[in-house]
Design a protein around this motif. Structure first.
Motif: not given
Ligand SMILES: Nc1ncnc2c1ncn2[C@@H]1O[C@H](COP(=O)(O)OP(=O)(O)OP(=O)(O)O)[C@@H](O)[C@H]1O
Ligand SMILES: Nc1ncnc2c1ncn2[C@@H]1O[C@H](COP(=O)(O)OP(=O)(O)OP(=O)(O)O)[C@@H](O)[C@H]1O
Ligand SMILES: [Mg+2]
Ligand SMILES: [Mg+2]
Lengths: 325, 243, 302, 325, 243
Positions: E91-95
């Protein structure tokens, strides 16, 4: 054998060494033997400690996960502080102390702002680049004072060694490089620096005072840059407010060529030193190869990229060697 | 009954727009092992992160041995005798296993104001022992943590905590990623805490494991404690019910 | 009411030469009690920053604008607008290469880069050996930057002429990127001299050859064995002239370049006297004058 | 209300806007009303599109997790390519095509080397900074050719709008900024860029062609920088080989001031634009405030740091507001 | 018996100095669910990373439907119908959650050469459904993934995979970090794969779970397959023995 080769090639600083040797051979041939002549070596080794000391600080700071663009300005500020104080009659040793203290203060401010406000060190130190340069000009009033004649040059700039090949500054450089290298590999502080840069949350969770570690690295970096600047000014004899401009990028480039990661956690002082040598060798070798003025920057840029590409390629090759370790 | 070793009073935690802990109060008694369970996002990790100094509470008090304490950093917690295994790995991937084991607590040959020369030999030897003690088989203590499999990493974290046993031991889902045998080792370790005079807080989503090794069971939901009973006074079904 | 005078140019505050101009400028402003501002660029030689600074300065509606005109076109439009707005506009230090024909400025105070380079070469040629080959190195301090290219070009122009005039001799010249940093110039030119010990003369387009003099001294090369010449009388260069290593230095009298145009602007403002071109000196300085200059230089007057 | 304030303050680009307004007021007072005069605005708005266009590209590239130090050199190279071609009689539109193609090629090389050899873009683009600058000088032969007189200035540099306040370049800037902003927020490509910069392994695992995405961003960044350079040259009327020096750091600073993270994944085009405006305003306002020349850089450095510190402080305040979202 | 859908032949993987897979051969038949178990560091993740294109094999062949294939990137694997849940969160944490759900497969309102304008509404709606389907309660699809608890994140990953059901589904320790109810949902989901005509590979250290939902069990140790039996032909004890 294969295993040794693998271990060797996986160390980026050693890969840089291979490249260095190749370039030296190339330039030696290109220049018809002048490159390794005593006179030329004396030139290279004279300037090397100055960029080298700066690179040591930058490398350590980068391993710690931060970045310093203000080193070039601090390089100019420290000797200017000293020159102005000495022109007022302050003895060398006190002026030196004041200069180093100024550097430490700048490093502290860099670190404090970066950590306390959680802002990228790129910005803090970019701002400091301007601020320190401006202060250099302000304290000199635009006209740098002349240095007094009774400076301890014997401690920093006289030639020593076989064939008068080195300056004293080179001895300082080697000693500091060895100490810094030992600090990074042998002491717990070195371990903390590496952990802080490697993965900050883990370092914090393990109780490392990461803020203090980072600030210490910022201060160390500034002090080394200032010290390097002082050596240059003693060597050249005049505290110009413009020295060191653009050196910040060179220092980072040297560290990266030597295998230090911009993202922190990875790198070695030795690598930075080799990177610094490479940069000086390229610069000097290109002059000897009589590259045209307009193409000079091209060659510098090309060789910088080339050095890192070769490094990366060697490491990839090394990884592909199938030996169980 | 003795006095609680850790006593948490009315703890609140706001993350920007999330009210993650809504007035948690909890007493933990010496030499007892508490099992902390609860839904995903119930606030378990938040609670123990506050106890171990990784996060700051927005409100509320923590008492240790009856005295109010301020835990402002993991260092503070360690100094108070609280050792933690975090849910997400607290390892530096670019460093070797041996160095990771001793981050911040390096054995020194020589020291001055807390700084000094590390004893690499001792570090290698002790970490080899500790890892073997956790039931793990690893190539060498010089391998980089970043090159380990998920379970191997978790194993190193456990070995580290087991090595630095302390007064209070917090384990946040320690058996995630671990294989059968290693999981058993961890459960045995948690069960043995009592004999070692160590107070334990064990978080897990596996109710079997919790019942196997805990004296008391605390269940959380939506930032509040919803159940707090001795293991013998409750049952798996009751717990599954409240969640 | 006091006059408002701005001075914009293409150099940054760490340049000692321009600090001397500033001193002259400030002193003159003090004399006529004008409200004065000199605006440096942040990057050495940045004409686009100079243009932006000029625009900003003009927005304040000053009475006089003093500026260097380092490019024949880039500043024309802005200068024209200043003149149209009745701002007294005087070119200082460098002028449009076509002079008044190429730019709307009222007058020019200073000496052009190219002629200065040419006279440097000419003055130095008096020290060339009577016979034998001549090998000259020209250090372009900042390739691509007008001030450096033009000065270097002037020297090379002279060398071409010299070669044509002495077609029987073996005369060669070369350019290198010598850098704008004492240490770098020392290293690069030092390396070149190692490879080409038969070099007759080195010309720098700034004052960074002062560091080359140190290299020669360190190597035990006597004064005059390699001729050195360049621009601007900063103390480093004067020191090396005193030591005999630098034979010729071009001086443009920076203090005067700061001082005179303010006076001209003052006269234009108060009594409507049109500013006139001023040559701030032939500019060639030789070691004989070094001692006298050293004193002035230390006070920031030269 | 509180909730709105919180949401507002948490957006770094909006925090930068607050700062911008404050600075404008400050400078307006300091300069005795000159700052917001039509004449001065015309000056600011004339230059803004040039740095602004560059910042848009740099911001997008930074969101994608990479870095470009070569923009300043490309800024000079593109118009020089055009000028040299036009001096040879090539029509404007073909010269323009060739210039843009050169920029695209440089961006491609930057991206290709960075990704293929897995080296930091800091080094690739630092090398390219030297290479592109050198090429600019080489093709100009040191002295730039004159521009022909029949250029489509009406398309780029004429004044338009109420009170002739803007140049056409400003229209280009606004249009491109809006398009870029929409691309980042509305299109799947924008999503890919953000994912690639946010956490590369995840983006790769989800099947995003990360290499191609990065190379596209490098190319976009170079092309925008080149386009900006062309506009400047048309405005100044002379293809100077030295323009754009030092702009690379300014562009990065603008992006960071506008809330873009150096580590990638976070940021907005609007933020970069506001950052660019801030930098221009600071520069211009300081001139109008008649800051002493020697202290000028100090003020620039100080305000740059100050902007980011205020930004960070506002975000912290916003986080501390206790409203459930 | 039918032909295998995936067939792996003599797969080797070297990581720099580690021989992680030592000639693994494995056939996976259509609509069967294979449980993959083994010690920490046995090579399970490595094997499935090769199948899903995250890593390249050093040697060996992969056949899909009897035809040799080269899986050079996760995109290739997806195009072949292989969907994966990774052991470590992808997962992309900043999205935001919604954006994460659809990375690389965004629903477009309009397209040209694969690029186009995203349909934000559809993304929000579908991700809300998918998350509810995985039994998770989350505030909103606009929350950042980086602000979720460990289990919540894992839940989103599972919701994503469940939403993009494919021909072959690989799950690498999907129940780590998950609470009781969510774990049950996952097991049910894996069990239901057969009815959906999906082939599954399920990695877990929980033998109970494996037996609950798998048809065939493959055990790995030290980079080799050491046991490969149908679930009904073996027992927990036999498996614990070989590990
Ligand atoms: N950094 C953060 N920012 C914002 N919200 C957060 C953050 N960390 C956690 N939260 C929220 O706080 C709540 C509690 O999280 P916490 O990690 O304590 O849950 P948990 O009980 O440990 O769950 P799990 O069993 O899934 O690990 C969750 O709703 C989560 O979304
Ligand atoms: N990037 C890497 N570099 C070097 N070695 C690695 C790397 N990744 C994995 N390994 C090694 O390869 C072996 C197999 O790892 P893998 O991740 O496949 O194990 P696993 O079976 O998934 O274990 P777990 O159950 O713990 O997740 C291990 O010995 C591990 O140390
Ligand atoms: Mg948790
Ligand atoms: Mg695994």
């Amino acid at each position: 054998m294969k295993r040794l080769l693998k271990i060797y090639m996986e160390k980026p600083e050693l890969a840089a060494l291979v490249l260095l040797v190749l370039l030296v051979i190339l330039f030696q041939v290109q220049s018809g033997g002048v490159f390794l002549s005593a006179n030329n070596l004396r030139g290279i080794l004279g300037i090397l400690p100055e960029i080298g000391l700066m690179v040591i600080g930058v490398t350590i700071l980068m391993i710690c996960g931060e970045f310093d663009l203000s080193v070039g300005s601090v390089f100019a500020l420290m000797p200017m502080v000293m020159a102005v104080l000495m022109a007022d009659g302050t003895p060398f040793i006190l002026a030196f102390g004041a200069g180093i203290a100024a550097c430490a203060a700048i490093g502290f401010v860099n670190g404090f702002l970066t950590i306390n406000y959680n802002i990228p060190s790129f910005i803090t130190t970019l701002g400091m680049l301007f601020i320190a340069r401006s202060l250099t000009i302000v304290i000199s009033g635009g006209f740098p004072p002349l240095l007094p004649n009774d400076l301890p040059n014997w401690l920093f700039t006289v030639f020593v060694g076989p064939g008068d090949l080195f300056r004293m500054s080179f001895v300082w450089f080697v000693v500091i490089a060895v100490l810094a290298s030992l600090m990074m590999s042998r002491t717990n502080f070195g371990n903390w620096i590496r952990a802080t840069g490697g993965f900050l949350p883990a370092a914090q969770a393990m109780g490392i005072p990461t803020a203090r570690v980072k600030i210490a690295c910022f201060m160390l970096c500034s002090m080394l840059a200032g010290f390097a600047g002082m050596i240059q000014v003693l060597r050249l004899g005049s505290p110009l407010p413009s020295i060191g401009e653009g050196w910040e990028l060179q220092a980072v480039a040297a560290a990266v060529i030597g295998g230090t990661a911009l993202s922190g956690g990875i790198g070695a002082v030795l690598g930075g030193v080799i990177g610094a040598i490479l940069i000086r060798v390229i610069d000097n070798g290109l002059v000897l190869s009589q590259v045209d003025a307009n193409w000079f920057k091209f060659a510098i840029g090309f060789l910088t990229i080339f050095a890192v590409v070769v490094n990366s390629w060697l490491a990839k090759r090394a990884k592909a060697i199938k030996v169980e370790t | 009954m003795s006095h609680p070793i850790i006593s948490v009073r009315n703890l609140h935690k706001w993350y920007s727009g999330v009210h993650a802990l809504k007035g948690v109060s909890l007493d933990i008694y010496p030499n007892e092992t508490v099992g902390l369970i609860g839904d995903n996002g119930a606030g378990k990790s938040t609670l123990i992160n506050i106890l171990s100094g990784v996060q700051l509470a927005s409100e509320g008090e923590i008492h240790l041995d009856g005295k109010p304490v301020r835990i402002r950093s993991p260092r503070d917690a360690m100094d108070l005798g609280i050792e933690t295994i975090y849910q997400y790995n607290s390892m530096v991937p670019t460093m070797s296993i041996a160095r990771n084991m001793f981050i911040g607590r390096e054995p020194l040959k020589f020291r001055l104001f807390g700084l000094g020369v590390m004893d690499h030999k001792q570090m290698a030897a002790e970490s080899t022992d500790a890892i073997a003690g956790a039931g793990l088989h690893l190539r060498s203590p010089d391998a980089l943590v970043g090159e380990l499999s998920g379970g191997q990493r978790q194993g190193v974290a456990i070995a580290r905590a087991m090595h630095f046993k302390s007064r209070v031991m917090i384990l946040d889902e320690p058996t995630n990623h671990l294989a059968v045998k290693e999981t058993k080792k961890v459960i045995d370790f948690v069960r043995s805490l009592k004999d070692l005079n160590i107070t334990g807080i064990f978080i897990s989503h596996n109710i079997h494991h919790v019942f196997e090794c805990c004296d008391r069971i605390v269940a959380m939901a939506r930032g509040e404690v919803v159940l707090d009973k001795r293991a013998e006074d409750t049952s798996m079904d009751e717990i599954l019910d409240v969640l | 009411e006091n006059m408002n005078i701005v001075f914009t140019h293409h150099s940054s505050a760490s340049n000692t030469f321009w600090q001397a101009v500033k001193k002259g400028f400030d002193d003159a402003c003090g004399k006529i009690q004008a409200n004065c501002q000199m605006i440096f660029t942040q990057t050495e030689g940045s004409i686009e920053q100079q243009a932006a600074n000029m625009e900003a300065a003009l927005a304040r509606g000053p009475d006089a604008l003093l500026t260097s005109i380092v490019d024949d076109r880039a500043l024309d439009d802005i200068v024209q607008r200043a003149v149209d707005a009745n701002v007294i506009t005087i070119a200082v230090n460098v002028d449009d290469s076509e002079g008044a024909a190429g730019n709307a400025r009222a007058a020019f105070v200073g000496q052009g880069f190219r002629p200065a380079g040419y006279s440097l070469g000419e003055a130095m040629s008096k020290h060339f050996p009577e016979e034998g080959p001549i090998k000259v190195l020209v250090g372009i301090s900042a390739p691509g930057q007008n001030w450096s290219e033009a000065r270097g070009g002037g020297v090379l122009d002279f060398m071409e002429d010299f070669k044509a005039a002495n077609s029987d001799r073996d005369i060669s010249f070369e350019r290198i990127d010598s850098g704008t940093d004492l240490a770098v110039t020392a290293d690069r030119v030092g390396a070149y001299l190692n490879a080409n010990p038969d070099t007759t003369a080195y010309f720098d387009t700034g004052f960074w050859h002062a560091a080359v003099a140190r290299v020669l001294k360190d190597r035990g090369v006597g004064p005059g064995e390699v001729l050195l010449g360049g621009f601007d009388l900063v103390p480093e260069a004067v020191q090396q002239m005193q030591a005999g290593y630098i034979q010729v230095q071009v001086d443009q009298q920076p203090y005067m370049q700061g001082f005179i145009p303010v006076m001209q602007a003052y006269l234009a403002h108060t009594v409507d006297l049109a500013p006139a071109d001023v040559d701030t000196g032939q500019g060639i300085v030789t070691p004989a004058e070094a001692d006298a200059i050293m004193e002035l230089s230390a006070q920031g007057l030269r």
